[in-house]
Motif scaffolding. Sequence first.
Motif, short mmCIF file in Angstrom:
data_model
loop_
_atom_site.label_atom_id
_atom_site.label_comp_id
_atom_site.label_asym_id
_atom_site.label_seq_id
_atom_site.Cartn_x
_atom_site.Cartn_y
_atom_site.Cartn_z
N ILE A 278 0.85 -1.19 0.00
CA ILE A 278 0.00 0.00 0.00
C ILE A 278 0.88 1.24 0.00
CG2 ILE A 278 -1.84 1.25 1.18
CD1 ILE A 278 -2.74 -1.49 0.26
N ASP A 279 0.75 2.06 -1.02
CA ASP A 279 1.51 3.31 -1.13
C ASP A 279 3.01 3.08 -1.00
OD1 ASP A 279 -0.79 4.80 -1.55
OD2 ASP A 279 -1.08 5.22 0.58
N GLY A 280 3.49 2.02 -1.63
CA GLY A 280 4.92 1.77 -1.66
C GLY A 280 5.51 1.11 -0.44
N ARG A 281 4.67 0.69 0.49
CA ARG A 281 5.16 0.04 1.71
C ARG A 281 4.40 -1.25 1.95
NH1 ARG A 281 5.26 4.10 5.28
NH2 ARG A 281 7.53 4.21 5.39
N GLN A 282 5.09 -2.29 2.39
CA GLN A 282 4.44 -3.57 2.65
C GLN A 282 3.66 -3.54 3.96
OE1 GLN A 282 5.96 -7.23 1.01
NE2 GLN A 282 6.25 -8.03 3.07
N ALA A 283 2.45 -4.05 3.92
CA ALA A 283 1.58 -4.11 5.09
C ALA A 283 1.06 -5.53 5.26
CB ALA A 283 0.40 -3.15 4.94
N ALA A 284 0.68 -5.86 6.48
CA ALA A 284 -0.01 -7.11 6.73
C ALA A 284 -1.44 -6.99 6.23
CB ALA A 284 0.01 -7.42 8.23
#
Length: 375
Positions: A278-284
Motif C-alpha cells: 500500500i503506497d509503496g510500503r508492505q503491510a499485513a
Amino acid sequence: MRSREPWRLPAGQSRAVPFLQAAVLFAALCIFARSAALVLAAFLAAPVPAAQTLLHLGQQAVESRAAEPSAESAAEAASALSPAQEAAAPVQTGVEQYFVALQPDEARPADAGAVTEQQFGQGSGEKYIPCGAGSIKNNTRQTAADIAAEAAQPLPFAIEKDSAAPQVLIMHTHATEDYRLSAGLWFTPGDGARSTDRSINMCAVGRVMADTLNAAGICTLHDETLNDYPSYTGSYANSRAVVQQYLAQYPSIKVVLDVHRDAIERENGTRCAPVCSIDGRQAAQVMIICGCDNGTSVQLPAWRQNLRFAAAWERSMEAKYPGLTRPVLFSYRFYNQDLTTGSLLIEIGGHGNNLNEALYAGYLAAQGLVETLLG
C-alpha cells in the motif's frame, strides 16, 4: 648594422615587481572572468616569461575548477531521486514514528524457522458474497441473498465526532500475541509468538489504531489488559468482564473492537505472512470476523447489526486500500459480540508478519474505519 640590445628593466626596478603585477592582474581576471580573452589580456600586460608561466598555471586552475562540482550541486545530485525511485519511495503517513528497528540477517540463527509471504485474494464461488471491492465468506446456513441484503443496510449506530464522550473501545482478548522482529523471512526457533511486552504485542497495534481514530475526532479508549496472561484458558471470560466494565462506565461507547493477529502455518512448520503493498510500503493483510447466531450454542441476537458494520468497514478499507483485506469471515463464532451492535473481531496480519507490517496495517484499518464511521 646596428646591434639589438637586450631588454632591460627600468633603472631601480626589481625583477620581482613585474612578475607580481602580472600575478595580481592574472588572478583577478581569472577569478572574475575565467575566459580565454582575459587570460590573453594578462599575457599581454606582463613580460613574456612571467606571463607564460602564469598562463600555464591559470589554465590548470580553471580546468580543475571546471572538473569539480560545487558542494551545492553535489548535494543536489546526491539527494535527487530518479522517477523510478520516486515511484518506489513509500508515502510518509506519520505511522513511521511507531516503527521499531528490526533484526538484520546477521542475527539469524543457524536453525531459524522459515517464513513465506502470500497475498490472499477475495475468493469466488457460492460461499463468497461481494461487498464493494471486498467480499464476505459465508460459513453459515444463511443465504447469500439474506447476507447481501443485510450488508447493504446502514450502520445501526451513529458516531458523535469531536465528542468528549468515548465512542469506540479497542481491547485485546489475546493481548500477548505478537509478531516476528526480523527484517528477513525467518523466525527464532521456539518462538511462540507471544510476549507480555506491550511495546511489541497486540497492544502496540491497538495503540496505533486508537491514536489514529482520536486524531480524526473519534474519541477512542484503548485497554491494554493482558487477558490471556498468565493463563490462555479463560481469556474470553476475562475480556468480557473488562468490556462490561467499560460499557457500564461509558454508555456512550458504540463500537468495541477486539484486535488480534492470525496464525497461518504450513505442515512443515513454515509460517505464512499475509501481505500486500500500500503506497509503496508492505503491510499485513487484515480480516474481520463477524459472528452469527446459530440458535443454540452461539447466542447473538444482534448479529445482523454487527454484520452491517462489518460489511461497511470491509467496503471502506478495500476501496481506500485495494488488497488490504482478506474476505470477512462470517461464521458461528461468539467472541463476546453480543455486548453491542458494533462488536467485531479483526485479525491484523499473522505471526509470520513482522511488527512494522502489522503496525502499518493497524493504521490503514483505522483510516478505513474513520471513513466508515464518519462518512
